[in-house]
Design a protein around this motif. Structure first.
Motif, mmCIF file in Angstrom:
data_model
loop_
_atom_site.group_PDB
_atom_site.id
_atom_site.type_symbol
_atom_site.label_atom_id
_atom_site.label_comp_id
_atom_site.label_asym_id
_atom_site.label_seq_id
_atom_site.Cartn_x
_atom_site.Cartn_y
_atom_site.Cartn_z
ATOM 1 N N VAL A 22 -6.383 -7.075 6.032
ATOM 2 C CA VAL A 22 -5.038 -7.161 6.618
ATOM 3 C C VAL A 22 -4.178 -6.010 6.104
ATOM 4 O O VAL A 22 -3.353 -5.462 6.839
ATOM 5 C CB VAL A 22 -4.404 -8.535 6.307
ATOM 6 N N LEU A 23 -4.372 -5.611 4.860
ATOM 7 C CA LEU A 23 -3.612 -4.492 4.300
ATOM 8 C C LEU A 23 -4.028 -3.145 4.891
ATOM 9 O O LEU A 23 -3.270 -2.182 4.813
ATOM 10 C CB LEU A 23 -3.767 -4.448 2.780
ATOM 11 N N PHE A 24 -5.225 -3.067 5.455
ATOM 12 C CA PHE A 24 -5.648 -1.820 6.097
ATOM 13 C C PHE A 24 -4.724 -1.431 7.244
ATOM 14 O O PHE A 24 -4.474 -0.252 7.471
ATOM 15 C CB PHE A 24 -7.069 -1.941 6.662
ATOM 16 N N LEU A 30 0.803 3.838 8.208
ATOM 17 C CA LEU A 30 1.622 4.684 7.343
ATOM 18 C C LEU A 30 1.040 6.074 7.187
ATOM 19 O O LEU A 30 1.771 7.041 7.002
ATOM 20 C CB LEU A 30 1.761 4.048 5.960
ATOM 21 N N ASP A 31 -0.263 6.170 7.254
ATOM 22 C CA ASP A 31 -0.918 7.458 7.079
ATOM 23 C C ASP A 31 -0.561 8.422 8.205
ATOM 24 O O ASP A 31 -0.489 9.625 7.995
ATOM 25 C CB ASP A 31 -2.432 7.259 7.013
ATOM 26 N N ASN A 32 -0.307 7.901 9.387
ATOM 27 C CA ASN A 32 -0.008 8.744 10.542
ATOM 28 C C ASN A 32 1.483 8.910 10.805
ATOM 29 O O ASN A 32 1.862 9.579 11.753
ATOM 30 C CB ASN A 32 -0.675 8.160 11.791
ATOM 31 N N SER A 33 2.330 8.306 9.991
ATOM 32 C CA SER A 33 3.767 8.340 10.229
ATOM 33 C C SER A 33 4.399 9.580 9.611
ATOM 34 O O SER A 33 4.024 10.026 8.537
ATOM 35 C CB SER A 33 4.420 7.094 9.643
ATOM 36 N N LYS A 34 5.397 10.110 10.305
ATOM 37 C CA LYS A 34 6.153 11.262 9.800
ATOM 38 C C LYS A 34 7.501 10.848 9.223
ATOM 39 O O LYS A 34 8.127 11.606 8.510
ATOM 40 C CB LYS A 34 6.388 12.274 10.929
ATOM 41 N N ASN A 35 7.960 9.644 9.535
ATOM 42 C CA ASN A 35 9.255 9.156 9.095
ATOM 43 C C ASN A 35 9.140 8.606 7.669
ATOM 44 O O ASN A 35 8.391 7.668 7.418
ATOM 45 C CB ASN A 35 9.739 8.068 10.055
ATOM 46 N N GLU A 36 9.909 9.176 6.737
ATOM 47 C CA GLU A 36 9.810 8.754 5.341
ATOM 48 C C GLU A 36 10.363 7.356 5.115
ATOM 49 O O GLU A 36 9.842 6.610 4.291
ATOM 50 C CB GLU A 36 10.526 9.756 4.440
ATOM 51 N N ALA A 37 11.416 6.987 5.827
ATOM 52 C CA ALA A 37 11.974 5.638 5.674
ATOM 53 C C ALA A 37 10.962 4.590 6.137
ATOM 54 O O ALA A 37 10.824 3.531 5.518
ATOM 55 C CB ALA A 37 13.270 5.512 6.462
ATOM 56 N N PHE A 38 10.244 4.887 7.206
ATOM 57 C CA PHE A 38 9.207 3.980 7.698
ATOM 58 C C PHE A 38 8.077 3.864 6.680
ATOM 59 O O PHE A 38 7.547 2.777 6.454
ATOM 60 C CB PHE A 38 8.680 4.488 9.044
ATOM 61 N N GLN A 39 7.727 4.968 6.048
ATOM 62 C CA GLN A 39 6.663 4.938 5.042
ATOM 63 C C GLN A 39 7.072 4.112 3.825
ATOM 64 O O GLN A 39 6.284 3.312 3.320
ATOM 65 C CB GLN A 39 6.303 6.352 4.607
ATOM 66 N N ILE A 40 8.290 4.283 3.357
ATOM 67 C CA ILE A 40 8.757 3.530 2.195
ATOM 68 C C ILE A 40 8.796 2.037 2.514
ATOM 69 O O ILE A 40 8.347 1.205 1.721
ATOM 70 C CB ILE A 40 10.133 4.041 1.733
ATOM 71 N N GLY A 41 9.316 1.701 3.681
ATOM 72 C CA GLY A 41 9.339 0.297 4.099
ATOM 73 C C GLY A 41 7.941 -0.279 4.235
ATOM 74 O O GLY A 41 7.685 -1.428 3.868
ATOM 75 N N CYS A 46 3.444 -3.593 2.059
ATOM 76 C CA CYS A 46 2.085 -3.725 1.516
ATOM 77 C C CYS A 46 2.098 -4.356 0.131
ATOM 78 O O CYS A 46 1.253 -5.200 -0.183
ATOM 79 C CB CYS A 46 1.404 -2.363 1.466
ATOM 80 N N ILE A 47 3.045 -3.955 -0.698
ATOM 81 C CA ILE A 47 3.156 -4.547 -2.032
ATOM 82 C C ILE A 47 3.486 -6.030 -1.921
ATOM 83 O O ILE A 47 2.915 -6.866 -2.626
ATOM 84 C CB ILE A 47 4.213 -3.792 -2.867
ATOM 85 N N PHE A 48 4.389 -6.367 -1.016
ATOM 86 C CA PHE A 48 4.761 -7.770 -0.819
ATOM 87 C C PHE A 48 3.573 -8.588 -0.318
ATOM 88 O O PHE A 48 3.318 -9.690 -0.812
ATOM 89 C CB PHE A 48 5.936 -7.861 0.164
#
Length: 120
Positions: A22-24, A30-41, A46-48
Motif C-alpha cells: 500500500v505504501l508503494f 511522489l517519485d514522478n511529482s515536480k511539486n515540492e508541497a505535494f511531495q512533502i504532504g 507515508c509516515i502516517f
C-alpha cells in the motif's frame, strides 16, 4: 473478555506485506511529482500510514512488535543501507526513512501494549 478482531485471522507478516505494498502507491506517485508541497504532504502521509499500520497490526498481534515495523519499512531499510555505501548528498531521504521507522516502532510498541491489555 478479549475482543476478536478480523485481523487476528491473518498472520502479522502478511498484514505487514500488504501495508508495504500500500505504501508503494504514494511513494511511486511522489517519485514522478515536480511539486515540492505535494511531495512533502505525500511523505507525511507515508509516515502516517506506516505508523498507523504498525499500531493496528501489533494491536491485533502483540508478539509481532519486533518484525512488523521492519517489514513495513523494508524500502527504508534498503534505502538507508544503499545511502551509506553510495551517495552521501541526499540526507532528506535518510531523514524521512529514519522518522518513518522511529514512528513505526513507536506505534508498534503502543499497539502491542494495548493488544496485551485486551488479551489479558
Amino acid at each position: 473478555m478479549a475482543k476478536n478482531y478480523r485481523l487476528t485471522g491473518i498472520p502479522a507478516w502478511a498484514l505487514s506485506l500488504i501495508a508495504l505494498f500500500v505504501l508503494f502507491i504514494p511513494l511511486f506517485l511522489l517519485d514522478n511529482s515536480k511539486n515540492e508541497a505535494f511531495q512533502i504532504g505525500g511523505y507525511i502521509l507515508c509516515i502516517f500510514i506506516s505508523s498507523l499500520a504498525s499500531f493496528v497490526i501489533c494491536r491485533a498481534h502483540p508478539k509481532s512488535v519486533l518484525y512488523t515495523p521492519i517489514i513495513i519499512n523494508a524500502l527504508g531499510v534498503i534505502a538507508i543501507i544503499v545511502y551509506f555505501f553510495t551517495d552521501l548528498s541526499e540526507i532528506s531521504e535518510v531523514l524521512f526513512w529514519g522518522i518513518s521507522m522511529t514512528l513505526s516502532f513507536t506505534g508498534a510498541v503502543m499497539g502491542a501494549r494495548i493488544g496485551r491489555k485486551r488479551i489479558n
